[in-house]
Design a protein around this motif. Structure first.
Motif, PDB file in Angstrom:
ATOM      1  N   ALA A 267     -68.249  32.901 -34.246  1.00 30.96           N
ATOM      2  CA  ALA A 267     -68.005  31.561 -33.709  1.00 30.96           C
ATOM      3  C   ALA A 267     -69.010  30.567 -34.283  1.00 30.96           C
ATOM      4  O   ALA A 267     -68.911  29.372 -34.049  1.00 30.96           O
ATOM      5  CB  ALA A 267     -68.111  31.574 -32.186  1.00 30.96           C
ATOM      6  N   GLY A 269     -72.094  30.883 -37.650  1.00 30.19           N
ATOM      7  CA  GLY A 269     -72.201  30.936 -39.114  1.00 30.19           C
ATOM      8  C   GLY A 269     -71.265  31.939 -39.761  1.00 30.19           C
ATOM      9  O   GLY A 269     -71.008  31.862 -40.959  1.00 30.19           O
ATOM     10  N   ALA A 271     -68.260  32.007 -39.454  1.00 28.61           N
ATOM     11  CA  ALA A 271     -66.902  31.456 -39.548  1.00 28.61           C
ATOM     12  C   ALA A 271     -66.416  31.303 -40.984  1.00 28.61           C
ATOM     13  O   ALA A 271     -65.219  31.445 -41.249  1.00 28.61           O
ATOM     14  CB  ALA A 271     -66.832  30.113 -38.824  1.00 28.61           C
ATOM     15  N   LYS A 301     -51.549  31.854 -27.010  1.00 21.61           N
ATOM     16  CA  LYS A 301     -52.849  32.210 -26.399  1.00 21.61           C
ATOM     17  C   LYS A 301     -53.043  33.710 -26.268  1.00 21.61           C
ATOM     18  O   LYS A 301     -54.167  34.191 -26.196  1.00 21.61           O
ATOM     19  CB  LYS A 301     -52.973  31.581 -25.011  1.00 21.61           C
ATOM     20  CG  LYS A 301     -53.081  30.090 -25.044  1.00 21.61           C
ATOM     21  CD  LYS A 301     -54.525  29.663 -25.266  1.00 21.61           C
ATOM     22  CE  LYS A 301     -54.561  28.170 -25.501  1.00 21.61           C
ATOM     23  NZ  LYS A 301     -55.564  27.670 -26.345  1.00 21.61           N
ATOM     24  N   PHE A 310     -61.597  25.769 -38.177  1.00 18.71           N
ATOM     25  CA  PHE A 310     -61.094  24.597 -37.452  1.00 18.71           C
ATOM     26  C   PHE A 310     -61.761  24.528 -36.087  1.00 18.71           C
ATOM     27  O   PHE A 310     -62.008  25.552 -35.461  1.00 18.71           O
ATOM     28  CB  PHE A 310     -59.573  24.713 -37.236  1.00 18.71           C
ATOM     29  CG  PHE A 310     -58.782  23.844 -38.173  1.00 18.71           C
ATOM     30  CD1 PHE A 310     -58.733  24.132 -39.526  1.00 18.71           C
ATOM     31  CD2 PHE A 310     -58.080  22.733 -37.707  1.00 18.71           C
ATOM     32  CE1 PHE A 310     -58.003  23.345 -40.400  1.00 18.71           C
ATOM     33  CE2 PHE A 310     -57.350  21.940 -38.568  1.00 18.71           C
ATOM     34  CZ  PHE A 310     -57.305  22.237 -39.917  1.00 18.71           C
ATOM     35  N   HIS A 312     -64.639  22.392 -33.399  1.00 22.96           N
ATOM     36  CA  HIS A 312     -66.090  22.292 -33.305  1.00 22.96           C
ATOM     37  C   HIS A 312     -66.450  21.807 -31.912  1.00 22.96           C
ATOM     38  O   HIS A 312     -65.747  20.981 -31.347  1.00 22.96           O
ATOM     39  CB  HIS A 312     -66.624  21.304 -34.356  1.00 22.96           C
ATOM     40  CG  HIS A 312     -68.082  21.465 -34.608  1.00 22.96           C
ATOM     41  ND1 HIS A 312     -69.027  20.851 -33.826  1.00 22.96           N
ATOM     42  CD2 HIS A 312     -68.748  22.198 -35.532  1.00 22.96           C
ATOM     43  CE1 HIS A 312     -70.224  21.192 -34.283  1.00 22.96           C
ATOM     44  NE2 HIS A 312     -70.084  22.007 -35.298  1.00 22.96           N
ATOM     45  N   ARG A 313     -67.538  22.336 -31.380  1.00 24.85           N
ATOM     46  CA  ARG A 313     -67.962  21.923 -30.045  1.00 24.85           C
ATOM     47  C   ARG A 313     -68.280  20.425 -29.994  1.00 24.85           C
ATOM     48  O   ARG A 313     -67.991  19.749 -29.011  1.00 24.85           O
ATOM     49  CB  ARG A 313     -69.183  22.742 -29.619  1.00 24.85           C
ATOM     50  CG  ARG A 313     -69.884  22.289 -28.351  1.00 24.85           C
ATOM     51  CD  ARG A 313     -68.986  22.324 -27.121  1.00 24.85           C
ATOM     52  NE  ARG A 313     -68.476  23.619 -26.805  1.00 24.85           N
ATOM     53  CZ  ARG A 313     -69.149  24.572 -26.154  1.00 24.85           C
ATOM     54  NH1 ARG A 313     -70.367  24.353 -25.745  1.00 24.85           N
ATOM     55  NH2 ARG A 313     -68.593  25.732 -25.898  1.00 24.85           N
ATOM     56  N   TYR A 359     -50.429  20.758 -31.402  1.00 22.75           N
ATOM     57  CA  TYR A 359     -51.425  21.638 -30.783  1.00 22.75           C
ATOM     58  C   TYR A 359     -52.832  21.228 -31.216  1.00 22.75           C
ATOM     59  O   TYR A 359     -53.745  21.102 -30.413  1.00 22.75           O
ATOM     60  CB  TYR A 359     -51.148  23.101 -31.187  1.00 22.75           C
ATOM     61  CG  TYR A 359     -52.195  24.083 -30.697  1.00 22.75           C
ATOM     62  CD1 TYR A 359     -52.027  24.786 -29.506  1.00 22.75           C
ATOM     63  CD2 TYR A 359     -53.359  24.317 -31.432  1.00 22.75           C
ATOM     64  CE1 TYR A 359     -52.990  25.683 -29.064  1.00 22.75           C
ATOM     65  CE2 TYR A 359     -54.326  25.207 -30.998  1.00 22.75           C
ATOM     66  CZ  TYR A 359     -54.137  25.889 -29.814  1.00 22.75           C
ATOM     67  OH  TYR A 359     -55.096  26.769 -29.377  1.00 22.75           O
ATOM     68  N   ARG A 363     -55.789  18.676 -29.185  1.00 21.94           N
ATOM     69  CA  ARG A 363     -57.092  19.278 -28.885  1.00 21.94           C
ATOM     70  C   ARG A 363     -58.196  18.761 -29.802  1.00 21.94           C
ATOM     71  O   ARG A 363     -59.320  19.243 -29.769  1.00 21.94           O
ATOM     72  CB  ARG A 363     -57.001  20.805 -28.997  1.00 21.94           C
ATOM     73  CG  ARG A 363     -56.190  21.420 -27.874  1.00 21.94           C
ATOM     74  CD  ARG A 363     -55.914  22.889 -28.142  1.00 21.94           C
ATOM     75  NE  ARG A 363     -55.174  23.499 -27.061  1.00 21.94           N
ATOM     76  CZ  ARG A 363     -53.874  23.345 -26.847  1.00 21.94           C
ATOM     77  NH1 ARG A 363     -53.156  22.579 -27.658  1.00 21.94           N
ATOM     78  NH2 ARG A 363     -53.269  23.927 -25.829  1.00 21.94           N
ATOM     79  N   LEU A 365     -58.679  19.187 -32.973  1.00 19.97           N
ATOM     80  CA  LEU A 365     -59.196  20.268 -33.817  1.00 19.97           C
ATOM     81  C   LEU A 365     -59.041  19.871 -35.283  1.00 19.97           C
ATOM     82  O   LEU A 365     -57.919  19.737 -35.775  1.00 19.97           O
ATOM     83  CB  LEU A 365     -58.445  21.572 -33.544  1.00 19.97           C
ATOM     84  CG  LEU A 365     -58.527  22.112 -32.115  1.00 19.97           C
ATOM     85  CD1 LEU A 365     -57.568  23.282 -31.909  1.00 19.97           C
ATOM     86  CD2 LEU A 365     -59.955  22.551 -31.798  1.00 19.97           C
ATOM     87  N   ASN A 368     -63.718  22.212 -39.994  1.00 24.61           N
ATOM     88  CA  ASN A 368     -65.178  22.100 -39.999  1.00 24.61           C
ATOM     89  C   ASN A 368     -65.690  22.512 -41.384  1.00 24.61           C
ATOM     90  O   ASN A 368     -64.913  22.894 -42.257  1.00 24.61           O
ATOM     91  CB  ASN A 368     -65.796  22.904 -38.851  1.00 24.61           C
ATOM     92  CG  ASN A 368     -65.445  24.374 -38.909  1.00 24.61           C
ATOM     93  OD1 ASN A 368     -65.591  25.013 -39.946  1.00 24.61           O
ATOM     94  ND2 ASN A 368     -64.967  24.924 -37.794  1.00 24.61           N
ATOM     95  N   PHE A 391     -75.770  30.443 -45.652  1.00 24.23           N
ATOM     96  CA  PHE A 391     -75.897  29.493 -44.540  1.00 24.23           C
ATOM     97  C   PHE A 391     -77.307  29.623 -43.930  1.00 24.23           C
ATOM     98  O   PHE A 391     -78.005  28.633 -43.695  1.00 24.23           O
ATOM     99  CB  PHE A 391     -74.796  29.809 -43.518  1.00 24.23           C
ATOM    100  CG  PHE A 391     -74.602  28.818 -42.409  1.00 24.23           C
ATOM    101  CD1 PHE A 391     -75.539  27.838 -42.105  1.00 24.23           C
ATOM    102  CD2 PHE A 391     -73.441  28.866 -41.638  1.00 24.23           C
ATOM    103  CE1 PHE A 391     -75.337  26.937 -41.067  1.00 24.23           C
ATOM    104  CE2 PHE A 391     -73.224  27.972 -40.605  1.00 24.23           C
ATOM    105  CZ  PHE A 391     -74.186  27.014 -40.309  1.00 24.23           C
TER     106      PHE A 391
END
Ligand code: ACO
Length: 435
Positions: A267, A269, A271, A301, A310, A312-313, A359, A363, A365, A368, A391
């Motif tokens: 979730a 680095g 990614a 889901k 795709f 990001h917080r 979708y 959201r 999205l 990133n 990274f």
């Protein structure tokens, strides 16, 4: 910090209202200072995942997630990526200002004369299996640096902190390249200090003692840009880990090792690695024609499938780094004659389809930085398993700058979150025969 405003919290259980100071930053949301909440009310706040919690004061990096803006010490990432190189960016993050020509020369000299690791370090690698994940090797080796530099471990001495920062920035490329070379069964390459920071790293990765490695300027610049784009990102999971580890007084090498461990997760680095695996999987199943089916799975889901690269917080608009990375991707593929690379074509189509799909639109999205960085790295010849190490190399400066800021902050305390306990209340242990 002085409060210009206050917030009053009222309770429905008879607890008297409490007033809290509100502080303003130079940009970004105000913060409500709730430090006295527990002492005054006996209650905690509840914010798993830090959705609304500022855990520190910082002057380093600012993200405006709605605008899609990223500033290092006030400078937009787009300007830094075009006008500066990675070492200038490191200087900026560490010192607060961009260097002039003399400061730049001096900084580069210092970094490039700390690039070697202790010869005994090389024996550490031999303790790992050849097929070890290079992030496992990196976590171990960076933590082990603590055992070699006793002369710079006094965290209360600013000169020690500075030397440790230089050592980490200088030695990460050597360690990352060594982890790769070890996995390949090739001889570890010594650094060449007359090359630029990034060209030296590429030589240690791709050169061998058998022939002279000729760095390609376009490719060096592309990798340097990857490093700039990943150099810092305010209080993300790995940076917060570094701060939390450092808040106990742990040494900087141990703290950065903790950051590397956190970065490893898919979730965070991991990614870019996960993104390339995803693109390869779609490619295997039929490529562009199968995008629709894949997107349906992502939207279901119950499938547990995510569109990697795709979302990001913080960014709820285009990640500015993704745009720069897409440009770099096109330049690198052009330079290498890979303009028709099927993975790049697939990624662009996938992005286009996702960005038109309700979708993702609803959201907020967007791609990133990881969406394109994996393709660039693959084109540069970096194997997928090394992506997160690159990274980590880039982010080391951000981690160490944030760590240094925390240590120098007079308000700094050991980090100690509290909890909402929902487990069993006190009970007595029964003898084993009665359980
Ligand atoms: N694919 C499909 N759906 C997604 C994705 C995605 N990549 N990201 C978020 N969503 C959905 C969630 O299912 C959720 O939907 P719901 O409201 O119907 O339940 C909604 O969007 C909000 O998502 P959250 O998980 O609440 O968002 P959060 O801020 O917690 O997560 C994260 C952010 C972890 C980055 C997430 O978007 C994700 O897992 N993305 C894929 C992994 C990735 O690319 N990580 C790299 C991050 S950048 C970096 O570290 C450099």
């Amino acid at each position: 910090m002085t409060a210009q405003k206050t917030a009053t919290l009222t309770f429905s259980d008879g607890t008297p209202p409490v007033e809290f100071p509100i502080y303003e930053g130079t940009i970004g949301p105000d913060v409500v200072d709730i430090r006295k909440l527990y002492a005054q009310t006996g209650k905690f706040t509840y914010d798993p995942g830090f959705m609304s919690t500022a855990a520190c004061e910082s002057r380093i990096t600012y993200i405006d997630g709605d605008k899609g803006e990223l500033l290092y010490r006030g400078y937009p990432i787009e300007q830094l990526a075009v006008n500066c190189d990675y070492l200038e960016t490191c200087y900026l993050l560490l010192n607060g200002e961009l260097p002039n020509a003399e400061q730049r020369r001096d900084f580069e000299y210092r970094v490039m004369h700390h690039t070697m690791v202790h010869e005994q370090m090389t024996r550490f690698f031999q303790g790992f299996r050849r097929d070890a994940h290079p992030m496992a090797v990196l976590v171990g080796c960076v933590g082990a640096l603590s055992a070699f530099y006793h002369d710079s471990l006094d965290i209360n001495d600013p000169e020690h902190r500075f030397v440790s920062a230089i050592r980490l920035i200088a030695k990460m490329p050597t360690l990352v390249a060594a982890a790769y070379k070890y996995s390949m069964g090739q001889p570890l390459m010594y650094p060449r200090n007359d090359l630029s920071y990034t060209a030296n790293f590429m030589r240690m990765m791709f050169g061998t003692p058998c022939e002279e490695y000729q760095p390609n300027d376009v490719l060096v610049r592309a990798l340097d840009r990857i490093l700039i784009l990943h150099a810092d990102h305010e209080q993300n999971a790995s940076t917060s880990t570094v701060r939390l580890a450092g808040s106990s007084g742990a040494n900087p090498f141990a703290c950065i090792a903790a950051g590397i461990a956190t970065l490893w997760g898919p979730a965070h680095g991991g990614a870019n690695e996960a993104c390339l695996v995803m693109l390869d999987e779609i490619q295997k199943q039929g490529g562009i024609e199968k995008i629709g089916e894949f997107i349906d799975k992502v939207k279901d889901k119950n499938s547990g499938v995510k569109l990697m690269g795709f979302g990001h917080r913080v960014y709820k608009n285009y990640d500015p780094r993704a745009k720069l990375m897409e440009e770099t991707c096109a330049e690198v593929l052009q330079e290498l004659g890979l303009q028709n690379d099927p993975t790049f074509a697939l990624a662009m189509k996938l992005e286009q389809i996702a960005r038109e799909d309700d979708y993702f639109v609803q959201r907020k999205l967007y791609p990133n930085v990881d969406f394109y960085s994996g393709i660039v790295q693959k084109a540069l010849g970096i194997p997928v398993s090394m992506f997160t190490c690159i990274f980590a190399l880039a982010r080391t400066v951000g981690w160490i700058a944030q760590w240094g800021e925390m240590i120098a902050d007079p308000d700094q305390k050991i980090g100690r979150p509290r909890q909402l306990f929902t487990g069993p209340v006190r009970r007595d242990v029964k003898p084993i025969a009665e359980r």
